[in-house]
Design a protein around this motif. Structure first.
Motif, PDB file in Angstrom:
ATOM      1  N   VAL A  20      53.277  16.022 -19.088  1.00 40.36           N
ATOM      2  CA  VAL A  20      52.704  16.348 -17.773  1.00 40.36           C
ATOM      3  C   VAL A  20      53.192  17.723 -17.333  1.00 40.36           C
ATOM      4  O   VAL A  20      52.402  18.554 -16.860  1.00 40.36           O
ATOM      5  N   LYS A  21      54.476  18.005 -17.517  1.00 42.02           N
ATOM      6  CA  LYS A  21      55.008  19.329 -17.144  1.00 42.02           C
ATOM      7  C   LYS A  21      54.303  20.439 -17.925  1.00 42.02           C
ATOM      8  O   LYS A  21      54.115  21.538 -17.411  1.00 42.02           O
ATOM      9  N   GLU A  22      53.935  20.142 -19.166  1.00 41.81           N
ATOM     10  CA  GLU A  22      53.232  21.115 -20.011  1.00 41.81           C
ATOM     11  C   GLU A  22      51.724  21.105 -19.765  1.00 41.81           C
ATOM     12  O   GLU A  22      50.978  21.805 -20.445  1.00 41.81           O
ATOM     13  N   ARG A  23      51.291  20.288 -18.807  1.00 41.39           N
ATOM     14  CA  ARG A  23      49.872  20.146 -18.448  1.00 41.39           C
ATOM     15  C   ARG A  23      49.011  19.641 -19.611  1.00 41.39           C
ATOM     16  O   ARG A  23      47.840  19.995 -19.730  1.00 41.39           O
ATOM     17  N   GLN A  24      49.605  18.817 -20.449  1.00 38.71           N
ATOM     18  CA  GLN A  24      48.873  18.176 -21.536  1.00 38.71           C
ATOM     19  C   GLN A  24      48.332  16.853 -20.998  1.00 38.71           C
ATOM     20  O   GLN A  24      48.795  15.769 -21.356  1.00 38.71           O
ATOM     21  N   VAL A  25      47.347  16.970 -20.093  1.00 37.16           N
ATOM     22  CA  VAL A  25      46.856  15.809 -19.363  1.00 37.16           C
ATOM     23  C   VAL A  25      45.332  15.812 -19.287  1.00 37.16           C
ATOM     24  O   VAL A  25      44.692  16.851 -19.425  1.00 37.16           O
ATOM     25  N   VAL A  26      44.792  14.626 -19.038  1.00 37.46           N
ATOM     26  CA  VAL A  26      43.385  14.453 -18.715  1.00 37.46           C
ATOM     27  C   VAL A  26      43.360  13.751 -17.364  1.00 37.46           C
ATOM     28  O   VAL A  26      43.850  12.627 -17.235  1.00 37.46           O
ATOM     29  N   LEU A  27      42.840  14.439 -16.352  1.00 43.00           N
ATOM     30  CA  LEU A  27      42.812  13.881 -14.994  1.00 43.00           C
ATOM     31  C   LEU A  27      41.498  13.127 -14.793  1.00 43.00           C
ATOM     32  O   LEU A  27      40.601  13.576 -14.091  1.00 43.00           O
ATOM     33  N   ASP A  28      41.416  11.985 -15.437  1.00 42.57           N
ATOM     34  CA  ASP A  28      40.213  11.169 -15.420  1.00 42.57           C
ATOM     35  C   ASP A  28      40.316  10.050 -14.392  1.00 42.57           C
ATOM     36  O   ASP A  28      41.307   9.939 -13.684  1.00 42.57           O
ATOM     37  N   ASP A  29      39.278   9.226 -14.306  1.00 43.46           N
ATOM     38  CA  ASP A  29      39.231   8.146 -13.325  1.00 43.46           C
ATOM     39  C   ASP A  29      39.754   6.841 -13.914  1.00 43.46           C
ATOM     40  O   ASP A  29      39.683   6.617 -15.122  1.00 43.46           O
ATOM     41  N   ARG A  30      40.229   5.985 -13.042  1.00 42.12           N
ATOM     42  CA  ARG A  30      40.841   4.706 -13.419  1.00 42.12           C
ATOM     43  C   ARG A  30      40.001   3.917 -14.419  1.00 42.12           C
ATOM     44  O   ARG A  30      40.508   3.403 -15.400  1.00 42.12           O
ATOM     45  N   ASP A  31      38.708   3.822 -14.185  1.00 39.48           N
ATOM     46  CA  ASP A  31      37.860   2.961 -15.012  1.00 39.48           C
ATOM     47  C   ASP A  31      37.488   3.568 -16.364  1.00 39.48           C
ATOM     48  O   ASP A  31      36.767   2.956 -17.137  1.00 39.48           O
ATOM     49  N   GLU A  32      37.999   4.718 -16.690  1.00 35.93           N
ATOM     50  CA  GLU A  32      37.670   5.350 -17.972  1.00 35.93           C
ATOM     51  C   GLU A  32      38.616   4.959 -19.109  1.00 35.93           C
ATOM     52  O   GLU A  32      38.385   5.314 -20.257  1.00 35.93           O
ATOM     53  N   TRP A  33      39.673   4.205 -18.825  1.00 35.21           N
ATOM     54  CA  TRP A  33      40.665   3.875 -19.846  1.00 35.21           C
ATOM     55  C   TRP A  33      40.065   3.079 -21.003  1.00 35.21           C
ATOM     56  O   TRP A  33      40.429   3.280 -22.154  1.00 35.21           O
ATOM     57  N   SER A  34      39.128   2.193 -20.718  1.00 35.10           N
ATOM     58  CA  SER A  34      38.532   1.398 -21.800  1.00 35.10           C
ATOM     59  C   SER A  34      37.837   2.303 -22.817  1.00 35.10           C
ATOM     60  O   SER A  34      37.791   1.981 -24.002  1.00 35.10           O
ATOM     61  N   LYS A  75      54.043  -1.711 -25.690  1.00 30.38           N
ATOM     62  CA  LYS A  75      53.149  -2.098 -24.595  1.00 30.38           C
ATOM     63  C   LYS A  75      52.984  -0.927 -23.629  1.00 30.38           C
ATOM     64  O   LYS A  75      53.780  -0.008 -23.600  1.00 30.38           O
ATOM     65  N   PHE A  76      51.985  -0.999 -22.835  1.00 31.48           N
ATOM     66  CA  PHE A  76      51.716  -0.030 -21.768  1.00 31.48           C
ATOM     67  C   PHE A  76      51.472   1.389 -22.299  1.00 31.48           C
ATOM     68  O   PHE A  76      52.213   2.329 -22.003  1.00 31.48           O
ATOM     69  N   PRO A  77      50.385   1.563 -23.062  1.00 32.72           N
ATOM     70  CA  PRO A  77      50.024   2.906 -23.527  1.00 32.72           C
ATOM     71  C   PRO A  77      49.564   3.770 -22.344  1.00 32.72           C
ATOM     72  O   PRO A  77      49.062   3.255 -21.348  1.00 32.72           O
ATOM     73  N   TYR A  78      49.755   5.071 -22.470  1.00 31.50           N
ATOM     74  CA  TYR A  78      49.386   5.972 -21.370  1.00 31.50           C
ATOM     75  C   TYR A  78      48.596   7.191 -21.829  1.00 31.50           C
ATOM     76  O   TYR A  78      48.258   8.045 -21.023  1.00 31.50           O
ATOM     77  N   GLY A  79      48.304   7.302 -23.112  1.00 33.43           N
ATOM     78  CA  GLY A  79      47.588   8.481 -23.586  1.00 33.43           C
ATOM     79  C   GLY A  79      46.865   8.228 -24.890  1.00 33.43           C
ATOM     80  O   GLY A  79      46.816   7.104 -25.390  1.00 33.43           O
ATOM     81  N   ASP A  80      46.319   9.311 -25.425  1.00 32.78           N
ATOM     82  CA  ASP A  80      45.476   9.228 -26.621  1.00 32.78           C
ATOM     83  C   ASP A  80      46.138   9.841 -27.858  1.00 32.78           C
ATOM     84  O   ASP A  80      45.466  10.236 -28.786  1.00 32.78           O
ATOM     85  N   PHE A  81      47.464   9.930 -27.862  1.00 30.79           N
ATOM     86  CA  PHE A  81      48.266  10.539 -28.924  1.00 30.79           C
ATOM     87  C   PHE A  81      48.206  12.063 -28.912  1.00 30.79           C
ATOM     88  O   PHE A  81      48.735  12.709 -29.800  1.00 30.79           O
ATOM     89  N   GLU A  82      47.580  12.613 -27.887  1.00 26.09           N
ATOM     90  CA  GLU A  82      47.581  14.066 -27.687  1.00 26.09           C
ATOM     91  C   GLU A  82      47.914  14.418 -26.244  1.00 26.09           C
ATOM     92  O   GLU A  82      48.693  15.320 -25.991  1.00 26.09           O
ATOM     93  N   LYS A  83      47.305  13.691 -25.318  1.00 30.25           N
ATOM     94  CA  LYS A  83      47.468  13.995 -23.900  1.00 30.25           C
ATOM     95  C   LYS A  83      47.690  12.727 -23.095  1.00 30.25           C
ATOM     96  O   LYS A  83      47.265  11.643 -23.487  1.00 30.25           O
ATOM     97  N   VAL A  84      48.344  12.903 -21.952  1.00 28.73           N
ATOM     98  CA  VAL A  84      48.502  11.827 -20.979  1.00 28.73           C
ATOM     99  C   VAL A  84      47.165  11.676 -20.260  1.00 28.73           C
ATOM    100  O   VAL A  84      46.594  12.671 -19.810  1.00 28.73           O
ATOM    101  N   HIS A  85      46.690  10.457 -20.162  1.00 27.01           N
ATOM    102  CA  HIS A  85      45.449  10.190 -19.429  1.00 27.01           C
ATOM    103  C   HIS A  85      45.786   9.522 -18.109  1.00 27.01           C
ATOM    104  O   HIS A  85      46.499   8.514 -18.079  1.00 27.01           O
ATOM    105  N   ARG A  86      45.273  10.092 -17.026  1.00 27.24           N
ATOM    106  CA  ARG A  86      45.494   9.508 -15.705  1.00 27.24           C
ATOM    107  C   ARG A  86      45.039   8.053 -15.690  1.00 27.24           C
ATOM    108  O   ARG A  86      45.725   7.185 -15.142  1.00 27.24           O
ATOM    109  N   CYS A  87      43.897   7.759 -16.321  1.00 24.15           N
ATOM    110  CA  CYS A  87      43.389   6.389 -16.333  1.00 24.15           C
ATOM    111  C   CYS A  87      44.350   5.449 -17.062  1.00 24.15           C
ATOM    112  O   CYS A  87      44.515   4.289 -16.666  1.00 24.15           O
ATOM    113  N   GLY A  88      45.012   5.919 -18.115  1.00 20.77           N
ATOM    114  CA  GLY A  88      45.989   5.101 -18.832  1.00 20.77           C
ATOM    115  C   GLY A  88      47.221   4.850 -17.991  1.00 20.77           C
ATOM    116  O   GLY A  88      47.780   3.743 -17.999  1.00 20.77           O
ATOM    117  N   VAL A  89      47.652   5.866 -17.264  1.00 25.75           N
ATOM    118  CA  VAL A  89      48.809   5.731 -16.378  1.00 25.75           C
ATOM    119  C   VAL A  89      48.502   4.728 -15.264  1.00 25.75           C
ATOM    120  O   VAL A  89      49.315   3.840 -14.972  1.00 25.75           O
TER     121      VAL A  89
END
Length: 119
Positions: A20-34, A75-89
């Motif tokens: 997150v500090k490195e801005r390796q993120v996707v600021l997506d919506d909650r329902d996009e995690w699936s 348990k509790f994945p939060y990203g796609d192995f490249e970036k943190v996804h807001r929907c995963g968080v």
């Protein structure tokens, strides 16, 4: 009834904060995690290429009753192995609260707050 105890994976928490500090993120919506969550096939491919030491960095919870080289431990994945996804968080935060994994819920809420500061 045997209750599964899932504890915070501190390495994953540190990894998420670093990304997150490195801005390796996707600021997506909650329902996009699936749609954004890695499939079992993608998880297996990542494991083959990187091993469990790297794989575990993407899961904020660990069931230490399971073997370290078993996907079921993590348990509790939060990203796609490249970036943190807001929907995963958001998904991890909700599920941690639902199952009363307080240490994970607090850690995920911290990452969520960091993401909100970016948006």
């Amino acid at each position: 009834m045997n209750l599964v105890v899932v504890k915070l994976n501190a390495r994953a928490f540190d990894h998420a904060k670093k990304l997150v500090k490195e801005r390796q993120v996707v600021l997506d919506d909650r329902d996009e995690w699936s749609e954004h969550r890695p499939s079992a096939e993608e998880e297996n491919r990542y494991l083959e290429q990187h091993g469990f030491a790297e794989y575990r960095k993407w899961y904020l919870g660990e069931d230490d009753e399971q073997n370290e080289e078993n996907k079921g431990r993590y348990k509790f994945p939060y990203g796609d192995f490249e970036k943190v996804h807001r929907c995963g968080v958001l998904s991890a935060e909700s599920r941690a609260g639902q199952y009363k994994h307080t240490d994970i819920e607090v850690a995920v809420a911290h990452v969520h707050g960091m993401l909100e500061e970016l948006s």
